[in-house]
Design a protein around this motif. Structure first.
Motif, PDB file in Angstrom:
ATOM      1  N   UNK A 147       0.951  -1.241  -0.002  1.00 29.86           N
ATOM      2  CA  UNK A 147      -0.199   0.153   0.518  1.00 29.86           C
ATOM      3  C   UNK A 147       0.911   0.874  -0.334  1.00 29.86           C
ATOM      4  N   UNK A 148       1.989   0.819   0.568  1.00 31.61           N
ATOM      5  CA  UNK A 148       2.727   2.644   0.858  1.00 31.61           C
ATOM      6  C   UNK A 148       3.244   2.356  -0.297  1.00 31.61           C
ATOM      7  N   UNK A 149       4.033   1.774  -1.101  1.00 28.64           N
ATOM      8  CA  UNK A 149       4.455   1.535  -2.194  1.00 28.64           C
ATOM      9  C   UNK A 149       3.141   2.275  -3.857  1.00 28.64           C
ATOM     10  N   UNK A 293       7.290  -1.935 -16.546  1.00 25.27           N
ATOM     11  CA  UNK A 293       8.332  -2.605 -15.205  1.00 25.27           C
ATOM     12  C   UNK A 293       8.267  -1.259 -14.813  1.00 25.27           C
ATOM     13  N   UNK A 294       7.746  -0.364 -14.501  1.00 22.49           N
ATOM     14  CA  UNK A 294       7.487   1.024 -13.756  1.00 22.49           C
ATOM     15  C   UNK A 294       6.962   0.899 -12.270  1.00 22.49           C
ATOM     16  N   UNK A 295       7.801   2.001 -11.835  1.00 17.27           N
ATOM     17  CA  UNK A 295       7.475   2.218 -10.427  1.00 17.27           C
ATOM     18  C   UNK A 295       7.556   3.515  -9.831  1.00 17.27           C
ATOM     19  N   UNK A 296       7.074   4.457  -8.882  1.00 18.02           N
ATOM     20  CA  UNK A 296       6.470   5.450  -8.750  1.00 18.02           C
ATOM     21  C   UNK A 296       8.182   6.655  -9.800  1.00 18.02           C
ATOM     22  N   UNK A 297       9.417   6.279  -9.742  1.00 18.71           N
ATOM     23  CA  UNK A 297       9.886   6.979 -10.718  1.00 18.71           C
ATOM     24  C   UNK A 297      10.218   7.577 -12.132  1.00 18.71           C
ATOM     25  N   UNK A 318       6.428  -6.261  -4.881  1.00 18.70           N
ATOM     26  CA  UNK A 318       7.636  -6.073  -4.190  1.00 18.70           C
ATOM     27  C   UNK A 318       8.259  -4.597  -3.531  1.00 18.70           C
ATOM     28  N   UNK A 319       6.889  -4.116  -3.056  1.00 15.50           N
ATOM     29  CA  UNK A 319       7.155  -3.840  -2.324  1.00 15.50           C
ATOM     30  C   UNK A 319       7.722  -2.043  -2.760  1.00 15.50           C
ATOM     31  N   UNK A 320       7.964  -1.956  -4.251  1.00 18.96           N
ATOM     32  CA  UNK A 320       8.439  -1.226  -5.074  1.00 18.96           C
ATOM     33  C   UNK A 320      10.520  -0.786  -4.368  1.00 18.96           C
ATOM     34  N   UNK A 321      10.421  -2.104  -3.824  1.00 18.76           N
ATOM     35  CA  UNK A 321      12.409  -1.978  -2.926  1.00 18.76           C
ATOM     36  C   UNK A 321      12.298  -2.295  -1.561  1.00 18.76           C
TER      37      UNK A 321
END
Length: 442
Positions: A147-149, A293-297, A318-321
Motif C-alpha cells: 500500500x505504501x508503494x 516495469x514501472x515504478x513511482x520514479x 515487491x513494495x518498490x524496493x
C-alpha cells in the motif's frame, strides 16, 4: 453482503498454523507456570520507516480480522501438532478450545503512520494474544508495504488511473492480497480476477503479445479483438512496428478506438509520437496506456507525457524496493497475576542496537497546525491531553472476541486519500528524506 464472505477455493479453513513454532512452546511453558492467564497488552509498531520513505500506510487490517476469526485448532491441525510432538497433551487440549476473546484496537485501515505509531493493540490473556503474533505481522507487514508503494505511485500519477498487474510476479495468494493493498493505496483496477471476486475490485484486461503472434498478421489479430470486444477495446501496438500498428489499429477500429497500450521502448518518446499520430488519424479520444516495469520514479518521469493510464506489476508487488515494513509485535503491559482486577504493569525490552521499546498501553493522536495540516504524531501512555481528545487515531476493531468494525474497501481507499492529503506537501516528494512529521512521546 461483504464480498469477502464469498471466499475462494484457495482459502484455508484455519489460520492457526500461520504461526511460529515458538509461539506454541511459549504457551505450553506459560500454562505450566500459571502465567498464561495474565491479562496482557501487545502492540504492533515499527521503529523506523523504510529508508527514504516519508510516511507509512496501514493496510491489511480487514484481513487481520478475518485471520483472527479463523484462528481455530481443528482436528487436523491438532493431529499434526501431536504427531510432531510440538506441545504436550495438556496444551493440545487448551488449543482445541481456543477462541480469541479479547479486544483489539488499531489505526483504521488506510490511515498513515510513522515510527512508533501503535498501529494495533491486542488485549487479552497472554496465552490467547501471543499466538496471534506471526499471522498479524505477516499480513500487516506485507499489505502495508504494498500500500505504501501504491500510494507513492498514485501521488506520482496524479489524476491518471493506475492498473495493478503484478499477479504473475508473486505468489498466487500474495497476488490477491497485493491487489487489495494496491487498491487501498490508490490504484483503480486490477488484472487479477481472484482479487475482483474476493474483494470487488474492478478488473480489466484485453490481450498480450501472444494474441498478436498467434495470428498470421497484426491486422488479423486486431480485427479479431475488435470483432470480439468492440471498438472501445485496448490494442497492444508494440509487437512489431509501433507506427504501423497504430495506423492499422485506427483503420480497423475507427476513431472511437478505446486505447492503445505501449509495453516497451522509450515510453516518453514513443508516447509523444503515438499521441501525435492518433490525433492526425482523427482518434483524438483514444487513450494511451503504458506498461513495462514501472515504478513511482518512472511514473513521475512520464508526468509531461501524453499518457492516460499506467499498468504496474513487479515493482508494486515487491513494495518498490521495500517488501516489508519491519513491524514488530511486542508485549508492552501485563498484570501481576491472573486476577482480572490486577493492575497492568508496563514492560519493555531493553537492548542495544536501536531495538528498545517503550512500555505501557498507548494511545495516539495527530496534532494539526493552524492550517489543518498534520504537524506531529503524539503517542502517550497516560491521560490524553484535552486538546488531542478528538484527534485520537485508534478505533475499536474487536470487542470480547467479536469483530465490531468492518468496512467496505472503497471507504478504506477514500480514507487513505484523505489522510495522505492532510500531510504536509513534502510527504509526496519522491526524493529520500525522513518521516514528514515527528513522533512525540508524552
Amino acid at each position: 453482503m461483504n464480498s469477502a464472505d464469498l471466499g475462494l477455493p484457495v482459502d484455508v479453513p484455519s489460520t492457526a498454523l500461520f504461526t511460529d513454532h515458538y509461539e506454541l512452546t511459549m504457551l505450553q511453558a506459560a500454562l505450566r507456570a500459571g502465567t498464561a492467564d495474565r491479562r496482557s497488552v501487545f502492540e504492533v509498531f515499527t521503529r523506523r520507516l523504510p529508508e527514504g520513505r516519508r510516511y507509512g500506510v496501514v493496510a491489511g487490517t480487514g484481513r487481520v480480522l478475518d485471520a483472527v476469526e479463523n484462528f481455530r485448532f481443528d482436528a487436523g491441525v491438532l493431529g499434526f501438532l501431536r504427531e510432531r510432538k510440538v506441545v504436550d497433551e495438556a496444551t493440545l487440549a487448551w488449543l482445541a478450545e481456543y477462541r480469541f476473546s479479547g479486544d483489539i484496537w488499531g489505526y483504521p485501515e488506510g490511515e498513515v503512520y510513522f515510527p512508533g505509531s501503535p498501529l494495533l493493540r491486542v488485549e487479552g490473556s497472554f496465552a490467547e494474544c501471543v499466538l496471534l503474533e506471526t499471522v498479524i505481522l505477516s499480513i500487516l507487514n506485507h499489505d502495508s508495504a504494498i500500500a505504501a508503494a501504491a500510494s507513492r505511485m498514485a501521488s506520482a500519477a496524479g489524476d491518471r488511473p493506475l492498473i495493478e498487474m503484478g499477479a504473475r510476479r508473486t505468489h498466487e495468494l500474495a497476488a490477491v492480497a497485493a491487489a487489495r493493498a494496491a487498491y487501498v493505496g490508490g490504484f483503480t483496477t486490477t488484472s487479477d480476477l481472484a482479487a475482483g471476486f474476493r474483494y470487488g475490485i474492478p478488473t480489466v484486461g484485453t490481450s498480450a503479445h501472444a494474441f498478436t503472434l498467434l495470428h498470421d498478421s497484426e491486422r488479423d489479430a486486431f480485427r479479431a479483438q475488435v470483432d470480439s470486444l468492440g471498438e472501445g477495446t485496448t490494442l497492444l501496438v508494440d509487437t512489431y512496428d509501433v507506427k504501423e500498428a497504430v495506423r492499422t489499429a485506427v483503420e480497423i477500429a475507427g476513431p472511437k478506438l478505446g486505447a492503445v497500450r505501449i509495453d516497451s521502448g522509450d515510453l516518453l518518446l514513443v508516447a509523444h509520437r503515438v499521441r501525435q499520430q492518433l490525433d492526425e488519424l482523427g482518434a483524438t479520444d483514444t487513450k494511451i496506456v503504458v506498461t513495462s516495469d514501472l515504478d513511482e520514479y518512472a511514473i513521475a518521469s512520464l508526468a509531461a507525457a501524453p499518457v492516460d493510464a499506467y499498468g504496474v506489476g513487479t515493482q508494486l508487488v515487491t513494495g518498490s524496493g521495500h517488501p516489508t515494513c519491519s513491524m514488530v509485535y511486542k508485549l508492552v503491559a501485563r498484570a501481576e497475576s491472573a486476577d482480572p482486577k490486577a493492575p497492568l504493569v508496563p514492560v519493555a525490552k531493553k537492548s542495544a542496537g536501536g531495538k528498545t521499546s517503550i512500555g505501557g498501553r498507548k494511545w495516539a493522536a495527530r496534532r494539526l497546525d493552524k492550517d489543518g495540516a498534520a504537524e506531529a504524531e503524539v503517542v502517550g501512555t497516560g491521560a490524553v491531553p484535552a486538546e488531542l481528545a478528538d484527534r485520537q487515531l485508534l478505533v475499536e476493531l474487536v470487542k470480547g472476541g467479536d469483530v465490531v468494525s468492518r468496512e467496505p474497501l472503497d471507504a478504506v481507499r477514500a480514507r487513505h486519500i484523505a489522510a495522505r492529503d492532510a500531510l504536509p506537501l513534502s510527504a509526496t516528494q519522491l526524493s529520500k528524506g525522513e518521516a514528514v512529521i515527528p513522533t512525540e512521546y508524552v
